[in-house]
Design an enzyme around this catalytic site. Sequence first.
Site, mmCIF file in Angstrom:
data_model
loop_
_atom_site.group_PDB
_atom_site.id
_atom_site.type_symbol
_atom_site.label_atom_id
_atom_site.label_comp_id
_atom_site.label_asym_id
_atom_site.label_seq_id
_atom_site.Cartn_x
_atom_site.Cartn_y
_atom_site.Cartn_z
ATOM 1 N N GLY A 233 0.904 -1.106 0.066
ATOM 2 C CA GLY A 233 -0.168 -0.052 0.032
ATOM 3 C C GLY A 233 0.862 1.341 -0.043
ATOM 4 N N ASN A 234 0.029 2.340 0.370
ATOM 5 C CA ASN A 234 0.902 3.634 0.268
ATOM 6 C C ASN A 234 0.623 4.414 1.592
ATOM 7 O OD1 ASN A 234 -0.971 5.560 -0.911
ATOM 8 N ND2 ASN A 234 -0.848 4.218 -2.639
ATOM 9 N N ARG A 235 1.109 5.642 1.641
ATOM 10 C CA ARG A 235 0.688 6.354 2.829
ATOM 11 C C ARG A 235 -0.572 7.474 2.703
ATOM 12 N NH1 ARG A 235 5.219 5.809 5.904
ATOM 13 N NH2 ARG A 235 6.968 5.227 5.148
ATOM 14 N N SER A 236 -1.089 7.415 1.490
ATOM 15 C CA SER A 236 -2.312 8.509 1.295
ATOM 16 C C SER A 236 -3.292 7.807 2.249
ATOM 17 C CB SER A 236 -2.967 8.147 0.037
ATOM 18 O OG SER A 236 -4.075 8.621 -0.200
#
Length: 450
Positions: A233-236
């Site tokens: 995933g990512n930090r959004s």
Amino acid sequence: MNRARLAGRLIGLGITGSIAAYKSVELLRALQAEGAEVQVLLTPSAGRFVAPLALEALSGRPVESDLMALLADGRIGHIVIADTADVIVVAPATANWLGAMANGLAGDVVTAACLASAAPVVVAPAMDGEMYAHPATRANVARLRDEFGYRIVEPESGVLASGQTGVGRLAELGRIVDAVVEAVGDRPVRAADPALRPPRLSGTAREADLEGRHIVVTAGGTREAIDPVRYIGNRSSGKMGVALAEAALDRGARLTLIAGSVDVGLPPAAEVIRVESTAELESALGSILGAGANNRAGFDALIMAAAVADFRPRRPATSKLPRGAALSLELEPTPDLLAAAVQAARQLRPVPILVGFAAETGSLERAVDKLTRKGVDLLVANDVAEPGSGFGSNTNQVTLLAADAPAEAWPLLTKREVADRLLDRLAARLDARDAAAQTGRSEVPQESPT
Ligand code: PMT
């Protein structure tokens, strides 16, 4: 692209009562052109040379001029500025102000803020030549420079207000801006959170200029399965996309929000499509981009604020991978959904406006490349390595890029303020698109920086 040298900074601009005060309006603009937010402090005599209204309209903040007045929220204005400004620049500085400052006489907001502040101070004197040459003035300047550590931007020689020639003319504005940039150096931003800074003018509510428009916004991050339990995933957090959705709804738009993984609540008035992976986002976009009869577009604009994965596991496991020795994952590139959306949108009528976001670290040059490569109308480039900008924060610092207009470096703003400004541009482009369709032309308005 050159980076704005004062991006994200708050500069206190102290103006004292010299005829050169009229130049401080230009100085304010020059500081803003470097990406700074500016808070003006005005002495009573300076207010006779330059109208607070002009300074407020340009800076977007109430001018601080009354030592005794409190801010609307009860804080003490000159102390808030003292505590949050990255630099205080006093330009022009009169002989009277230099004397007061050298002696610590806090009788006006500019002196009081300087006395109360740990920020670097830049002073640009301006006065009659004889006054500047007087030993009293020279001693005051020397004290400010040598004992207080203030940077003095020496005045220049030229024709003065009296008609005489001498050394006393306010330094050329570029020199003052350079001195401010040097004073900032590589110090950390003192107060990135807008709530800590002096308040802005309360924004006038935007009109319902998106009424009758259907706007599609993507928000949050995608998750790419490794197995049924784990993902990449990512930090959004979804804050930027949700701020856009809320702002568009407030302006009367019909709003479809395609939301990946988000940490914030979604606006109840939005039509929400939940997605997890890039593949699900692709299919949600496909349903939006599908043409109606006669290639009729079902939406007016798409804003891609979602952080979409660039790679995903080529073969996600169908059952939970057992714990064991090292694991190698083979990743494949994901399709560029935005570039594909631009291609599909070009076939629709009227042609929707497409807006991308670009998450960059350091230089924004790659964002310029993305603008052309993806073919979007507008690209909002945010430096996700800057404090208070990008992932997870309530604020964002962006540069707006367009193929047909100059780049605009915006100061550090709340995500809602970024959303409002972006929608100002979008609403203008949609109106121009429709007007051009009626007259058979295809033009967009030239945008002027705010
Ligand atoms: O959600 P927040 O915590 O508030 O943070 C906001 C944000 C930093 C996520 C947001 O402001 C932002 O920058 N969003 C775009 C992040 C991103 O994916 O940037 P990118 O440079 O990798 O991609 C450029 C554009 O192409 C984006 O509009 C993206 O949606 C799109 N893209 C990217 C990859 C891909 N496979 N398909 C795409 O369509």
